[in-house]
Design a protein around this motif. Structure first.
Motif, short mmCIF file in Angstrom:
data_model
loop_
_atom_site.label_atom_id
_atom_site.label_comp_id
_atom_site.label_asym_id
_atom_site.label_seq_id
_atom_site.Cartn_x
_atom_site.Cartn_y
_atom_site.Cartn_z
N CYS A 106 -0.95 9.24 -7.83
CA CYS A 106 -2.09 8.37 -7.50
C CYS A 106 -1.89 7.88 -6.07
O CYS A 106 -1.12 6.95 -5.84
CB CYS A 106 -2.18 7.22 -8.49
SG CYS A 106 -3.58 6.12 -8.21
N THR A 108 -3.52 6.58 -2.42
CA THR A 108 -4.68 5.91 -1.83
C THR A 108 -4.41 5.60 -0.36
O THR A 108 -3.36 5.06 -0.02
CB THR A 108 -5.01 4.61 -2.58
OG1 THR A 108 -5.26 4.91 -3.96
CG2 THR A 108 -6.24 3.93 -1.99
N TRP A 155 -9.30 7.35 -12.93
CA TRP A 155 -9.32 6.97 -11.52
C TRP A 155 -10.01 5.61 -11.34
O TRP A 155 -9.63 4.82 -10.46
CB TRP A 155 -10.04 8.02 -10.67
CG TRP A 155 -9.12 9.00 -10.03
CD1 TRP A 155 -9.05 10.34 -10.23
CD2 TRP A 155 -8.12 8.70 -9.04
NE1 TRP A 155 -8.07 10.90 -9.45
CE2 TRP A 155 -7.48 9.93 -8.71
CE3 TRP A 155 -7.69 7.54 -8.42
CZ2 TRP A 155 -6.46 10.01 -7.78
CZ3 TRP A 155 -6.66 7.62 -7.49
CH2 TRP A 155 -6.06 8.84 -7.18
N SER A 159 -8.12 2.62 -9.63
CA SER A 159 -8.68 1.92 -8.46
C SER A 159 -8.59 0.41 -8.64
O SER A 159 -8.41 -0.33 -7.67
CB SER A 159 -10.13 2.34 -8.24
OG SER A 159 -10.22 3.74 -7.99
N ALA A 162 -5.14 -0.44 -7.67
CA ALA A 162 -4.99 -0.34 -6.21
C ALA A 162 -5.63 -1.53 -5.51
O ALA A 162 -5.07 -2.06 -4.54
CB ALA A 162 -5.60 0.97 -5.72
N THR A 183 -10.35 0.47 1.11
CA THR A 183 -9.99 1.79 0.61
C THR A 183 -10.79 2.86 1.34
O THR A 183 -12.02 2.79 1.41
CB THR A 183 -10.25 1.89 -0.90
OG1 THR A 183 -9.48 0.90 -1.58
CG2 THR A 183 -9.86 3.26 -1.42
N SER A 186 -8.93 8.46 -1.88
CA SER A 186 -7.90 8.58 -2.91
C SER A 186 -7.79 10.04 -3.32
O SER A 186 -8.78 10.78 -3.29
CB SER A 186 -8.25 7.72 -4.13
OG SER A 186 -8.35 6.35 -3.79
#
Length: 329
Positions: A106, A108, A155, A159, A162, A183, A186
């Motif tokens: 994962c 980002t 996801w 997110s 994140a 962001t 990703s």
């Protein structure tokens, strides 16, 4: 001195036999030729160590704050004991960093404003999948880690994690300079995101994330060119205020402000015999000595803290706090 021959100066200098022997010995042994000047240091032009030890130490102190803050955020979100611990702060090339990550993972990339540039954060599958399982109502105990990329729904949940991390990173950097993180992209495969040249120097901050009995790793990748304008401020910052000062008290209160505590209410208490307890049936009434309109006890983590009154609010049971409970304990 030298002679001139057709415009070219020929220098008549010869090595001493001991110097020739030293040169041959260094070539055969593979060691560099010793220099006469003191204080010289080796320099690798392919991997320059641009961040000093003092700057690395300052960045480590800074990310210790992030580890504590992010651990508290995850604990509140997942409703379970979560620990985030700083593991190491190292320098390497961006290519070495991406090559060291699992695939899939994962990954980002986020933009840093107003200084410009980008940073990266990565959560390994060994910690992200158990977190997602916990968010979906499962138990992380004994959860297997599938060898596949995240789905679209996963996801969305990743997110959320994140964004929590970026919010805590903003708070961490806010003590140095106010930054805003957004962001940018990703991806499950870090090699597909060519965010910077492969040989670009980056500072990699590694964390150990423990959720219940499950443990995994996360990384924050900071390109040196991005934080170069800030390293002086980071190094000069005082991270630990003196004990007993107002700043120290504020820091402790801020760290504890998001901690979850259990609050319960005791309407009444009484004592019955074991014989009466064994003969209890549905519909029986258990009388107490407390008046129906009397105050109730409000407990915080099992300890009496306040007195209140039972009321109704929006068709729900509620308790109105009236004051401290003198029978604390």
């Amino acid at each position: 001195m030298g002679d001139r021959h057709e415009g070219i100066e020929v220098v008549k200098e010869f090595l001493h036999p001991s110097e020739v022997e030293t040169l041959l010995r260094s070539v055969e042994g593979g060691s560099p030729v010793p220099r006469g000047a003191e204080g010289t240091l080796p320099w690798d032009f392919k991997r320059p160590e641009r961040a000093s030890k003092e700057q690395i130490s300052a960045l480590a102190n800074l990310h210790e704050i992030f580890a504590r803050s992010f651990g508290a955020s995850l604990s509140g979100l997942l409703r379970t004991v979560t620990e985030v611990r700083l593991e190491a702060v190292t320098q390497m090339s961006y290519q070495e960093f991406t090559a060291s990550l699992p695939n899939p993972t994962c990954y980002t990339v986020f933009a840093c404003e107003p200084i410009g540039g980008q940073m990266m954060i990565e959560f390994g599958p060994s910690v992200m999948f158990p977190i997602i399982d916990r968010l979906l109502g499962g138990s992380q105990a004994g959860a297997t880690v599938p060898d596949r990329p995240l789905t679209a729904i996963e996801w969305t949940l990743a997110s959320t994690i994140a964004r929590r991390a970026l919010a805590d990173l903003e708070g961490m950097w806010g003590s140095v300079r106010k930054l805003t993180f957004r962001t940018a992209s990703s991806e499950s495969n870090p090699l597909l995101l060519q965010s910077m040249p492969p040989n670009e120097l980056v500072v990699v901050v590694g964390f150990v994330v423990r959720v219940g009995e499950v443990e995994g790793r996360a990384h924050v990748c900071i390109p040196y060119v991005t934080i170069e304008p800030l390293v002086g401020e980071v190094q000069a910052h005082s991270w630990y205020p003196p004990a007993g000062s107002a700043a120290a008290a504020t820091a402790v209160q801020g760290a504890l402000a998001e901690a979850a505590v259990r609050v319960s209410v005791v309407l009444a208490e009484t004592t019955v015999t074991l014989r009466d307890l064994l003969t209890l049936e549905p519909g029986d009434l258990v009388e107490t000595d407390r008046p129906a309109a009397g105050p109730v006890s409000i407990l915080v983590e099992g300890k009496r803290k306040y007195l209140g009154r039972a009321v109704a609010c929006r068709n729900r049971y509620a308790v109105m706090v009236e004051g401290p409970d003198g029978r604390r304990g």
